[in-house]
Scaffold this active site. Structure first.
Site, PDB file in Angstrom:
ATOM      1  N   HIS A 234       0.841  -1.209   0.000  1.00 28.37           N
ATOM      2  CA  HIS A 234       0.000   0.000   0.000  1.00 28.37           C
ATOM      3  C   HIS A 234       0.874   1.256   0.000  1.00 28.37           C
ATOM      4  O   HIS A 234       0.633   2.185  -0.791  1.00 28.37           O
ATOM      5  CB  HIS A 234      -0.910  -0.015   1.228  1.00 28.37           C
ATOM      6  N   GLU A 235       1.873   1.290   0.858  1.00 35.78           N
ATOM      7  CA  GLU A 235       2.746   2.467   0.925  1.00 35.78           C
ATOM      8  C   GLU A 235       3.570   2.625  -0.356  1.00 35.78           C
ATOM      9  O   GLU A 235       3.806   3.745  -0.810  1.00 35.78           O
ATOM     10  CB  GLU A 235       3.665   2.371   2.148  1.00 35.78           C
TER      11      GLU A 235
ATOM     12  N   HIS B 202       1.545   4.416  -2.879  1.00 35.97           N
ATOM     13  CA  HIS B 202       1.607   5.878  -2.734  1.00 35.97           C
ATOM     14  C   HIS B 202       2.875   6.434  -3.373  1.00 35.97           C
ATOM     15  O   HIS B 202       2.853   7.513  -3.987  1.00 35.97           O
ATOM     16  CB  HIS B 202       1.582   6.253  -1.254  1.00 35.97           C
TER      17      HIS B 202
ATOM     18  N   GLU C 182      -6.406   6.618  -1.253  1.00 37.12           N
ATOM     19  CA  GLU C 182      -6.276   5.438  -0.411  1.00 37.12           C
ATOM     20  C   GLU C 182      -6.850   4.207  -1.115  1.00 37.12           C
ATOM     21  O   GLU C 182      -6.272   3.122  -1.029  1.00 37.12           O
ATOM     22  CB  GLU C 182      -6.974   5.660   0.930  1.00 37.12           C
TER      23      GLU C 182
END
Length: 347
Positions: A163-164, A167, A253
């Protein structure tokens, strides 16, 4: 092909948002400066020749220069300030099995994402959370709390790291880090202004400045209105920080969640990790308010992030956790059906 187009579109959108955020930040300070100059000009234009006449807009020039300097500093030093504010320490050599697992997960997910391995930091907090910061993939950093290492298993930790990295790949980190720096700057300015106004109120109550009351009465209602708006602008500067933070769409997100599912091929792992993060009883104390929008889940536990609707979209930094989990579970079921491993529950 469409995936690549969407990724490039997201990166371009984040660059545009960064430019707009900086522009709004500078314009806000220009209003405080030149607005104050105009009020001072109106206030002193009827003064006698021997008294002060405010002509040169020195306050506007000064605050514009300060705003540009703060925006430049927020961009250049933002990642270091975010890491410093969280109290994170860089993980260079693993000392425990949990730390070795974290390094392995970051290396594996960086390969899956096609990115250089980011620097790894540990936040000394027992609450599970994680965030990424940096300007781009070349100087990206990923920070996880120690609580994340004790809460999540390998698959869940991989999904959080994925997930990071999403980003980072989307260039979300540049915009979110810039916001963190600007938010901190505005909060400092607002705090200083509030203290000065309190000191001014004490002096007025003590009888200071009584000689200027007649002049204020002659200044006219326009000056009084402008002065009230100007003072309120200073006091409401923290609200601007919240508006700046909402310049980053909640949709980022969802996109990072989808990219984690793509990197790991296991969306259910991220769904499980988010449920564990959401079930944590206490907020992440190490993460400051100015950095809250960077985290995988709101570290402050604000109720607005659990709601839907336009108002929540405006003031919330994260979408509802239940919605994110539901989307990830739907992806997981579709993945299992495609593999032929999904077994429907007996009726």
């Amino acid at each position: 092909m469409s995936e690549a187009i969407d990724l490039f579109s997201q990166q371009a959108a984040n660059r545009r948002r960064s430019q707009w955020v900086v522009a709004l930040f500078v314009l806000f300070f220009m209003w405080l400066g030149f607005g104050g100059d105009y009020i001072a000009y109106l206030y002193t234009r009827s003064a006698t020749p021997n008294e002060y006449h405010h002509v040169f807009p020195w306050l506007g020039v000064l605050l514009t220069v300060v705003a540009v300097a703060m925006a430049r500093s927020a961009w250049r030093n933002g990642p270091d300030r975010v890491i410093w504010a969280s109290g994170a320490e860089e993980l260079l050599v693993a000392q425990t099995d949990e730390e070795r697992l974290l390094i392995n997960c970051v290396e594996e997910m960086a390969i899956a994402a096609g990115l250089p391995r980011p620097r790894i930091y540990l936040v000394p907090d027992d609450d599970p959370n994680a965030f990424a910061t940096g300007h781009d993939e070349r100087d990206a950093r990923i920070a996880v709390t120690r609580g994340m290492l004790t809460t999540c298993n390998r698959d869940e930790l991989q999904a959080v790291i994925g997930h990071e990295l999403g980003h980072i790949k989307n260039h979300d980190v540049s915009l979110m880090t810039l916001l963190a720096g600007l938010i901190g700057a505005i909060m400092l300015v607002s705090d200083g202004t509030t203290r000065m106004l309190r000191m001014g109120n004490r002096r007025s109550f003590d009888g200071g400045g009584g000689g200027g009351s007649k002049k204020r009465g002659d200044a006219g209602p326009l000056v009084a209105i402008l002065l009230a708006v100007w003072v309120i602008s200073w006091l409401l500067a923290p609200l601007l920080t919240r508006l700046l933070a909402t310049g980053v769409s909640r949709g980022r997100e969802y996109l990072a969640d989808s990219m984690s599912a793509q990197f790991t091929r296991n969306p259910l792992a991220l769904a499980s990790a988010l449920e564990k993060i959401g079930a944590a009883s206490a907020p992440t104390k190490s993460i400051k308010q100015s950095c809250a929008h960077l985290c995988i889940e709101d570290p402050l536990g604000r109720s607005v992030n659990s709601r839907e609707g336009r108002l929540a979209d405006f003031f919330g930094t994260h979408p509802p956790l239940s919605m994110r989990v539901a989307r990830l579970r739907a992806m997981g079921y579709q993945e299992m059906k495609a593999r032929g491993t999904f077994v429907p529950a007996a009726s």
